[in-house]
Design a protein around this motif. Structure first.
Motif, PDB file in Angstrom:
ATOM      1  N   GLY A 132       3.266   9.854   4.004  1.00  0.00           N
ATOM      2  CA  GLY A 132       4.626   9.590   4.478  1.00  0.00           C
ATOM      3  C   GLY A 132       4.812   8.197   5.055  1.00  0.00           C
ATOM      4  O   GLY A 132       5.914   7.636   4.999  1.00  0.00           O
ATOM      5  N   TYR A 133       3.758   7.644   5.625  1.00  0.00           N
ATOM      6  CA  TYR A 133       3.886   6.340   6.281  1.00  0.00           C
ATOM      7  C   TYR A 133       2.950   5.330   5.628  1.00  0.00           C
ATOM      8  O   TYR A 133       1.777   5.611   5.426  1.00  0.00           O
ATOM      9  N   ALA A 134       3.507   4.182   5.299  1.00  0.00           N
ATOM     10  CA  ALA A 134       2.725   3.092   4.702  1.00  0.00           C
ATOM     11  C   ALA A 134       3.526   1.822   4.874  1.00  0.00           C
ATOM     12  O   ALA A 134       4.544   1.817   5.568  1.00  0.00           O
ATOM     13  N   ASP A 135       3.059   0.752   4.226  1.00  0.00           N
ATOM     14  CA  ASP A 135       3.765  -0.529   4.270  1.00  0.00           C
ATOM     15  C   ASP A 135       3.951  -1.018   5.705  1.00  0.00           C
ATOM     16  O   ASP A 135       5.007  -1.527   6.088  1.00  0.00           O
ATOM     17  N   GLY A 136       2.932  -0.800   6.512  1.00  0.00           N
ATOM     18  CA  GLY A 136       2.963  -1.308   7.886  1.00  0.00           C
ATOM     19  C   GLY A 136       3.754  -0.431   8.844  1.00  0.00           C
ATOM     20  O   GLY A 136       3.940  -0.799  10.009  1.00  0.00           O
ATOM     21  N   GLN A 137       4.212   0.718   8.382  1.00  0.00           N
ATOM     22  CA  GLN A 137       5.010   1.598   9.246  1.00  0.00           C
ATOM     23  C   GLN A 137       4.127   2.650   9.914  1.00  0.00           C
ATOM     24  O   GLN A 137       3.196   3.162   9.299  1.00  0.00           O
ATOM     25  N   THR A 138       4.453   2.960  11.143  1.00  0.00           N
ATOM     26  CA  THR A 138       3.827   4.106  11.799  1.00  0.00           C
ATOM     27  C   THR A 138       4.958   4.922  12.411  1.00  0.00           C
ATOM     28  O   THR A 138       6.077   4.436  12.576  1.00  0.00           O
ATOM     29  N   ARG A 139       4.647   6.154  12.747  1.00  0.00           N
ATOM     30  CA  ARG A 139       5.711   7.032  13.236  1.00  0.00           C
ATOM     31  C   ARG A 139       6.262   6.522  14.571  1.00  0.00           C
ATOM     32  O   ARG A 139       5.505   6.261  15.506  1.00  0.00           O
ATOM     33  N   ASP A 140       7.556   6.373  14.626  1.00  0.00           N
ATOM     34  CA  ASP A 140       8.257   5.940  15.831  1.00  0.00           C
ATOM     35  C   ASP A 140       8.193   7.085  16.845  1.00  0.00           C
ATOM     36  O   ASP A 140       8.338   8.245  16.470  1.00  0.00           O
ATOM     37  N   THR A 141       7.987   6.763  18.109  1.00  0.00           N
ATOM     38  CA  THR A 141       7.844   7.837  19.096  1.00  0.00           C
ATOM     39  C   THR A 141       9.190   8.250  19.715  1.00  0.00           C
ATOM     40  O   THR A 141       9.252   9.245  20.427  1.00  0.00           O
ATOM     41  N   ARG A 142      10.259   7.504  19.414  1.00  0.00           N
ATOM     42  CA  ARG A 142      11.547   7.864  20.014  1.00  0.00           C
ATOM     43  C   ARG A 142      12.043   9.188  19.453  1.00  0.00           C
ATOM     44  O   ARG A 142      11.908   9.442  18.245  1.00  0.00           O
ATOM     45  N   PHE A 143      12.659  10.014  20.316  1.00  0.00           N
ATOM     46  CA  PHE A 143      13.175  11.311  19.869  1.00  0.00           C
ATOM     47  C   PHE A 143      14.130  11.108  18.696  1.00  0.00           C
ATOM     48  O   PHE A 143      14.955  10.201  18.696  1.00  0.00           O
ATOM     49  N   GLY A 144      14.033  11.956  17.718  1.00  0.00           N
ATOM     50  CA  GLY A 144      14.841  11.791  16.502  1.00  0.00           C
ATOM     51  C   GLY A 144      14.027  11.071  15.455  1.00  0.00           C
ATOM     52  O   GLY A 144      13.630  11.645  14.447  1.00  0.00           O
ATOM     53  N   TRP A 145      13.692   9.818  15.759  1.00  0.00           N
ATOM     54  CA  TRP A 145      12.852   9.054  14.827  1.00  0.00           C
ATOM     55  C   TRP A 145      11.465   9.689  14.703  1.00  0.00           C
ATOM     56  O   TRP A 145      10.826   9.594  13.667  1.00  0.00           O
ATOM     57  N   ASN A 146      10.995  10.326  15.779  1.00  0.00           N
ATOM     58  CA  ASN A 146       9.652  10.920  15.720  1.00  0.00           C
ATOM     59  C   ASN A 146       9.593  12.093  14.742  1.00  0.00           C
ATOM     60  O   ASN A 146       8.511  12.532  14.360  1.00  0.00           O
ATOM     61  N   ASN A 147      10.759  12.599  14.340  1.00  0.00           N
ATOM     62  CA  ASN A 147      10.782  13.701  13.381  1.00  0.00           C
ATOM     63  C   ASN A 147      10.983  13.224  11.945  1.00  0.00           C
ATOM     64  O   ASN A 147      11.162  14.048  11.051  1.00  0.00           O
ATOM     65  N   LEU A 148      10.952  11.934  11.743  1.00  0.00           N
ATOM     66  CA  LEU A 148      11.110  11.403  10.386  1.00  0.00           C
ATOM     67  C   LEU A 148       9.759  11.492   9.672  1.00  0.00           C
ATOM     68  O   LEU A 148       8.783  10.874  10.087  1.00  0.00           O
ATOM     69  N   ARG A 149       9.719  12.297   8.599  1.00  0.00           N
ATOM     70  CA  ARG A 149       8.440  12.578   7.935  1.00  0.00           C
ATOM     71  C   ARG A 149       8.019  11.490   6.960  1.00  0.00           C
ATOM     72  O   ARG A 149       6.923  11.543   6.403  1.00  0.00           O
ATOM     73  N   LEU A 150       8.925  10.545   6.701  1.00  0.00           N
ATOM     74  CA  LEU A 150       8.674   9.546   5.657  1.00  0.00           C
ATOM     75  C   LEU A 150       9.232   8.216   6.097  1.00  0.00           C
ATOM     76  O   LEU A 150      10.396   8.129   6.500  1.00  0.00           O
ATOM     77  N   ASN A 151       8.402   7.181   6.044  1.00  0.00           N
ATOM     78  CA  ASN A 151       8.928   5.827   6.180  1.00  0.00           C
ATOM     79  C   ASN A 151       7.997   4.867   5.467  1.00  0.00           C
ATOM     80  O   ASN A 151       7.068   4.321   6.051  1.00  0.00           O
ATOM     81  N   ARG A 152       8.267   4.738   4.185  1.00  0.00           N
ATOM     82  CA  ARG A 152       7.534   3.776   3.386  1.00  0.00           C
ATOM     83  C   ARG A 152       8.500   3.211   2.364  1.00  0.00           C
ATOM     84  O   ARG A 152       9.640   3.666   2.267  1.00  0.00           O
ATOM     85  N   LYS A 153       8.046   2.209   1.625  1.00  0.00           N
ATOM     86  CA  LYS A 153       8.963   1.603   0.654  1.00  0.00           C
ATOM     87  C   LYS A 153       9.193   2.550  -0.508  1.00  0.00           C
ATOM     88  O   LYS A 153       8.255   3.172  -1.013  1.00  0.00           O
ATOM     89  N   LEU A 154      10.440   2.644  -0.906  1.00  0.00           N
ATOM     90  CA  LEU A 154      10.807   3.572  -1.975  1.00  0.00           C
ATOM     91  C   LEU A 154      10.485   2.970  -3.337  1.00  0.00           C
ATOM     92  O   LEU A 154      10.611   1.759  -3.537  1.00  0.00           O
ATOM     93  N   ARG A 155      10.063   3.859  -4.232  1.00  0.00           N
ATOM     94  CA  ARG A 155       9.727   3.418  -5.593  1.00  0.00           C
ATOM     95  C   ARG A 155      10.343   4.391  -6.591  1.00  0.00           C
ATOM     96  O   ARG A 155      10.522   5.575  -6.282  1.00  0.00           O
ATOM     97  N   PRO A 156      10.679   3.896  -7.776  1.00  0.00           N
ATOM     98  CA  PRO A 156      11.260   4.776  -8.786  1.00  0.00           C
ATOM     99  C   PRO A 156      10.383   6.001  -9.044  1.00  0.00           C
ATOM    100  O   PRO A 156       9.157   5.892  -9.078  1.00  0.00           O
ATOM    101  N   HIS A 157      11.054   7.136  -9.195  1.00  0.00           N
ATOM    102  CA  HIS A 157      10.435   8.433  -9.482  1.00  0.00           C
ATOM    103  C   HIS A 157       9.767   9.089  -8.286  1.00  0.00           C
ATOM    104  O   HIS A 157       9.030  10.055  -8.442  1.00  0.00           O
ATOM    105  N   MET A 158      10.018   8.557  -7.094  1.00  0.00           N
ATOM    106  CA  MET A 158       9.733   9.378  -5.910  1.00  0.00           C
ATOM    107  C   MET A 158      10.869  10.398  -5.828  1.00  0.00           C
ATOM    108  O   MET A 158      12.025  10.060  -6.111  1.00  0.00           O
ATOM    109  N   LEU A 159      10.551  11.627  -5.408  1.00  0.00           N
ATOM    110  CA  LEU A 159      11.615  12.602  -5.170  1.00  0.00           C
ATOM    111  C   LEU A 159      11.741  12.816  -3.667  1.00  0.00           C
ATOM    112  O   LEU A 159      10.741  13.102  -2.983  1.00  0.00           O
ATOM    113  N   LEU A 160      12.967  12.650  -3.173  1.00  0.00           N
ATOM    114  CA  LEU A 160      13.240  12.734  -1.738  1.00  0.00           C
ATOM    115  C   LEU A 160      14.185  13.889  -1.455  1.00  0.00           C
ATOM    116  O   LEU A 160      15.003  14.233  -2.308  1.00  0.00           O
ATOM    117  N   THR A 161      14.110  14.451  -0.256  1.00  0.00           N
ATOM    118  CA  THR A 161      15.249  15.253   0.182  1.00  0.00           C
ATOM    119  C   THR A 161      16.149  14.336   0.996  1.00  0.00           C
ATOM    120  O   THR A 161      15.680  13.420   1.667  1.00  0.00           O
TER     121      THR A 161
END
Ligand code: GLY
Ligand code: MN
Ligand code: MN
Length: 458
Positions: A356-385
């Motif tokens: 879920g996390y790459a490209d220099g990203q780590t999970r943000d600890t702020r409430f709300g952001w801490n529940n974000l399961r994915l933060n990396r650069k998007l690429r064609p043919h990834m499937l997201l909700t």
């Protein structure tokens, strides 16, 4: 349903090996976990990496993937087991299904493992503690996502992150089954069914189509409990029914969809205003999807739209960017905008945040952001909700400690109009494309006029 071919599996394994030169990857297919008595186990769900690189194999199978070819190790049923469980396919049939170079009875595994240098071996932690222990015993070391095993994890992620043609086809099929299931569920609701009957209609349609569910279905009039495990049997006019469900087809590929329906076929004015805002949040998020962009930007677009809408509804005051920066919207939208979908409904989340996390990203600890399961650069043919939601969560909105930091921008005078509405979430599955997106679940109705079928014409 289309089948995955041995060519697909061979190609996937070749890609993995190109990313792991000189290594041998050990995979465990998982086991049947006992339910209450030894003769009664939970339904077997194979390990997703096994499904990805080989397809469907019996519980307890092992595999070694290496440059000299892939070897499968499968349990051989005793004559007594055949009496109870029936004869399985032959070893050759099992081998041919995935195009593996070799297949052995499981009992030959130690001998074959002994032919490899321990330094070349890598594996991945398994979500089942017992299997994990067994893998550790086979390798003679505990498994962790460090060193060679981390490299293996990253290589597997690289193979599974952007879906190949066969995977795309499977994910479209899982979405299609899910769409039919939601159609049956909505039909049942409009015919006055109770919650259990709606659940039966939805899950029955999955079964009729040879599928199962990818996770326990949420079907509740208390959508403010985000993963509410309790099915609401009794539905009352005025309530909102939140259904979060996804089919899993035999290959293991899944979908993940949420719809929120007014039980009586009509929204109250505050419910309609909130529903429209969730739709707007989803549109804003989808519009922010672009290859090369971070998924966090998609989340941010939804948060901004959320804050803008809450200000328009009078629940927040002041400036949109300041509200988002301070996290005021998280009192109403406390989770992330989405996650990866594939063979796992939260794809590869068994590897923690490695996928879920790459490209220099780590999970943000702020409430709300801490529940974000994915933060990396998007690429064609990834499937997201893309699954925005608004909720009246008493533990947030009625807790002075949680609301105190926002005393100046929360408009409490407006609370009574919206208090206790429950939860509204709208979740769809979206492929990132080179340009634009493909929404695989687009046929599942969600517009105001489609879900509020008894709404007065404006
Ligand atoms: N169904 C769980 C989720 O939406 O992530
Ligand atoms: Mn989801
Ligand atoms: Mn969901």
């Amino acid at each position: 349903m289309t089948l995955l071919t041995e060519q697909t599996y061979s190609k996937r394994r070749a890609k993995l090996l190109s990313l792991l030169p000189g290594k041998t990857l050990l995979l465990h297919n998982g086991i049947i976990r006992q339910r209450n008595i030894t003769a009664s186990g939970y339904p077997f769900r194979a390990n997703s990496n096994f499904l990805f690189f080989f397809g469907r194999y019996p519980p307890a199978s092992l595999a070694l993937i290496s440059a000299d070819g892939s070897s499968l190790f499968v349990p051989i049923a005793t004559p007594e087991e055949v009496v109870w469980d029936g004869p399985g396919p032959s070893l050759e049939e099992l081998r041919a299904a995935s195009g593996a170079e070799r297949i052995f009875p499981l009992g030959d595994f130690q001998r074959e493992l002994g032919r490899r240098s321990p330094e070349s071996l890598c594996s991945l932690p398994h979500v089942d503690a017992g299997v994990n222990h067994q893998l550790g015993a086979l390798l003679g070391r505990p498994l962790s996502l460090e060193g060679a095993d981390r490299e293996a994890g990253l290589a597997v992620i690289e193979c599974r992150l952007c879906h190949d043609e066969a995977g795309v086809e499977q994910l479209r099929e899982a979405a299609d089954v899910t769409a039919h299931a939601f159609a049956r569920g909505f039909e049942a609701l409009t015919q006055g069914a109770d919650g259990y009957e709606i659940l039966a209609a939805i899950e029955g349609e999955c079964l009729r189509r040879g599928a199962t569910t990818a996770f326990p279905t949420t079907l509740t009039v208390h959508g403010e409990v985000l993963h509410n495990p309790h099915i609401s049997r009794t539905l009352s006019p005025g309530q909102l029914l939140l259904v979060d469900m996804g089919a899993e087809i035999p290959s293991g590929y899944s979908a993940d969809v949420t719809r929120t329906w007014p039980v009586s076929g009509m929204f109250s004015s505050p419910q309609r205003e909130l529903y429209e805002l969730v739709l707007n949040m989803q549109r804003a998020a989808v519009a922010a999807i672009r290859p090369g962009g971070l998924f966090g930007e998609v989340h941010h677009a939804a948060c901004r739209c959320c804050a803008e809408g809450l200000i328009a509804l009078g629940l927040l005051r002041g400036n949109v960017d300041e509200a988002v920066e301070r996290g005021a919207h998280t009192l109403f939208f406390p989770h992330g905008i989405g996650h990866l979908v594939g063979l796992d409904v939260h794809d590869m989340e068994d590897l923690g945040d490695l996928a879920g996390y790459a490209d220099g990203q780590t999970r943000d600890t702020r409430f709300g952001w801490n529940n974000l399961r994915l933060n990396r650069k998007l690429r064609p043919h990834m499937l997201l909700t893309i699954e925005p939601g608004l909720y009246w969560i008493p533990a947030l909105l009625d807790d002075p400690l949680r609301t105190a930091p926002f005393g100046d921008i929360l408009n409490r005078a407006r609370f009574e109009r919206f208090r206790g509405f429950g939860g509204i979430r709208i979740e769809d599955n979206v492929f990132v494309l080179e340009s634009g997106v493909e929404e695989t679940t687009r046929s599942i109705p969600k517009s105001l006029s489609e879900v509020a079928i008894r709404a007065p014409k404006e």
